[in-house]
Design a protein around this motif. Structure first.
Motif, mmCIF file in Angstrom:
data_model
loop_
_atom_site.group_PDB
_atom_site.id
_atom_site.type_symbol
_atom_site.label_atom_id
_atom_site.label_comp_id
_atom_site.label_asym_id
_atom_site.label_seq_id
_atom_site.Cartn_x
_atom_site.Cartn_y
_atom_site.Cartn_z
ATOM 1 N N ALA A 146 -6.874 -2.855 -0.245
ATOM 2 C CA ALA A 146 -6.539 -1.432 -0.161
ATOM 3 C C ALA A 146 -5.885 -0.944 -1.443
ATOM 4 O O ALA A 146 -6.078 0.204 -1.862
ATOM 5 C CB ALA A 146 -5.609 -1.192 1.032
ATOM 6 N N LEU A 147 -5.099 -1.809 -2.090
ATOM 7 C CA LEU A 147 -4.445 -1.452 -3.345
ATOM 8 C C LEU A 147 -5.479 -1.030 -4.388
ATOM 9 O O LEU A 147 -5.285 -0.031 -5.101
ATOM 10 C CB LEU A 147 -3.633 -2.642 -3.857
ATOM 11 C CG LEU A 147 -2.833 -2.435 -5.139
ATOM 12 C CD1 LEU A 147 -1.644 -1.528 -4.883
ATOM 13 C CD2 LEU A 147 -2.355 -3.788 -5.677
ATOM 14 N N SER A 203 -8.401 0.245 -3.889
ATOM 15 C CA SER A 203 -8.940 1.556 -3.516
ATOM 16 C C SER A 203 -7.972 2.681 -3.867
ATOM 17 O O SER A 203 -8.388 3.750 -4.336
ATOM 18 C CB SER A 203 -9.251 1.594 -2.011
ATOM 19 O OG SER A 203 -10.255 0.654 -1.676
ATOM 20 N N LEU A 204 -6.681 2.447 -3.654
ATOM 21 C CA LEU A 204 -5.681 3.455 -3.997
ATOM 22 C C LEU A 204 -5.689 3.748 -5.494
ATOM 23 O O LEU A 204 -5.623 4.911 -5.917
ATOM 24 C CB LEU A 204 -4.289 2.979 -3.570
ATOM 25 C CG LEU A 204 -3.992 2.967 -2.074
ATOM 26 C CD1 LEU A 204 -2.695 2.206 -1.801
ATOM 27 C CD2 LEU A 204 -3.885 4.389 -1.538
ATOM 28 N N ALA A 210 0.994 3.915 -3.093
ATOM 29 C CA ALA A 210 0.621 5.311 -2.849
ATOM 30 C C ALA A 210 1.753 6.247 -3.244
ATOM 31 O O ALA A 210 1.527 7.312 -3.846
ATOM 32 C CB ALA A 210 0.250 5.504 -1.384
ATOM 33 N N ASP A 222 -8.931 5.686 -6.440
ATOM 34 C CA ASP A 222 -8.862 7.089 -5.996
ATOM 35 C C ASP A 222 -7.947 7.901 -6.906
ATOM 36 O O ASP A 222 -8.251 9.050 -7.260
ATOM 37 C CB ASP A 222 -8.359 7.161 -4.548
ATOM 38 C CG ASP A 222 -9.381 6.653 -3.559
ATOM 39 O OD1 ASP A 222 -10.563 6.494 -3.941
ATOM 40 O OD2 ASP A 222 -9.000 6.404 -2.397
ATOM 41 N N TRP A 223 -6.805 7.312 -7.294
ATOM 42 C CA TRP A 223 -5.862 8.004 -8.181
ATOM 43 C C TRP A 223 -6.499 8.285 -9.540
ATOM 44 O O TRP A 223 -6.344 9.362 -10.107
ATOM 45 C CB TRP A 223 -4.602 7.160 -8.334
ATOM 46 C CG TRP A 223 -3.562 7.749 -9.237
ATOM 47 C CD1 TRP A 223 -2.681 8.750 -8.967
ATOM 48 C CD2 TRP A 223 -3.295 7.345 -10.596
ATOM 49 N NE1 TRP A 223 -1.875 8.997 -10.050
ATOM 50 C CE2 TRP A 223 -2.231 8.149 -11.068
ATOM 51 C CE3 TRP A 223 -3.844 6.373 -11.439
ATOM 52 C CZ2 TRP A 223 -1.718 8.019 -12.358
ATOM 53 C CZ3 TRP A 223 -3.324 6.245 -12.726
ATOM 54 C CH2 TRP A 223 -2.283 7.067 -13.165
ATOM 55 N N THR A 257 0.809 -1.225 0.000
ATOM 56 C CA THR A 257 0.000 0.000 0.000
ATOM 57 C C THR A 257 0.842 1.275 0.000
ATOM 58 O O THR A 257 0.569 2.198 -0.770
ATOM 59 C CB THR A 257 -0.945 0.009 1.201
ATOM 60 O OG1 THR A 257 -0.190 -0.082 2.424
ATOM 61 C CG2 THR A 257 -1.913 -1.167 1.143
#
Length: 227
Positions: free
Chosen positions: A147-148, A150-151, A107, A154-155, A103
């Motif tokens: 979580a990856l 979601s990152l 990020a 979002d990006w 993560t």
């Protein structure tokens, strides 16, 4: 001693350290073999080691690569650490290594890409089917891959660039490559009807998704099980 015996905990940490050192040596050998294989096929490949949890180092690497070529067409992020243990046996340090490598690294990379004058045509993030199905002993790895996704989403929303997380099933061994699962994990997947991905077909599937997949799709699951 009992379950909380510090000697047992120290033994577990020592085993983890040995496993990490062995994996590092094997990874270096695989990198060298892969570069040699690409060169033999006529492809030019450069390798540089950067800790993408270090924001400054990541930003510098991305900017230098962009400067060398004048552009950055695409990015594939495939970092990951596996330290499978039951939750009762996981240490906070081990959890953070597994979770943070995936993560924090992603990020940092995605933030570095935003510093470029023009973003890549795509960013592919390699996730895992464990984020969808879960795996015994992989609570940290499953959480990291969830979580990856979601990152990446979002990006993509923030920048307008294409981001795709591919939650891969297990890959089969081929040639000098040992595949991506231990025999124990392979048996567990087989018990649940998850077949091993042929490497040639897996590669072709990713290229098909990039060429013809809907760009608004943020994540796909790929297995060899015909789902």
């Amino acid at each position: 001693g009992g379950e909380g015996d510090p000697l047992l905990r120290l033994d577990a940490e020592f085993d983890d350290e040995i496993n990490r050192e062995a994996e590092l040596i094997l990874a270096r050998r695989e990198i060298t073999a892969t570069l040699d294989e690409l060169a033999a096929l006529g492809s030019e490949a450069r390798y540089r080691a950067v800790d993408f949890r270090d924001r400054d180092a990541a930003l510098q690497a991305v900017k230098e690569i962009h400067a060398d070529h004048g552009r950055l067409d695409g990015v594939v992020f495939a970092a990951g650490v596996i330290e499978d243990r039951l939750i009762a046996e996981k240490t906070p340090e081990s959890f953070q290594r597994v979770y943070g490598t995936k993560t924090a690294g992603a990020a940092t990379l995605l933030a570095a890409l935003e510093e470029l004058p023009g973003g890549p045509a795509f960013a592919v993030l390699f996730g895992s089917i464990s984020a969808v199905l879960g795996n015994r002993g992989q609570a940290d790895y499953a959480a990291a891959n969830d979580a990856l996704e979601s990152l990446g989403a979002d990006w993509a929303e923030r920048t307008g660039n294409r981001a795709l997380t591919v939650h891969w099933g297990p890959w089969a061994p081929t040639g000098g490559h040992t595949g991506m699962v231990s025999p124990e994990l392979g048996r567990e997947y087989a018990r649940r009807g998850v077949e091993l991905i042929d490497p040639d077909e897996g590669t072709a599937a990713l290229l098909r998704e990039l060429a013809w997949g809907e760009e608004s799709v943020r994540a796909v699951v790929y297995t060899a099980s015909g789902w």
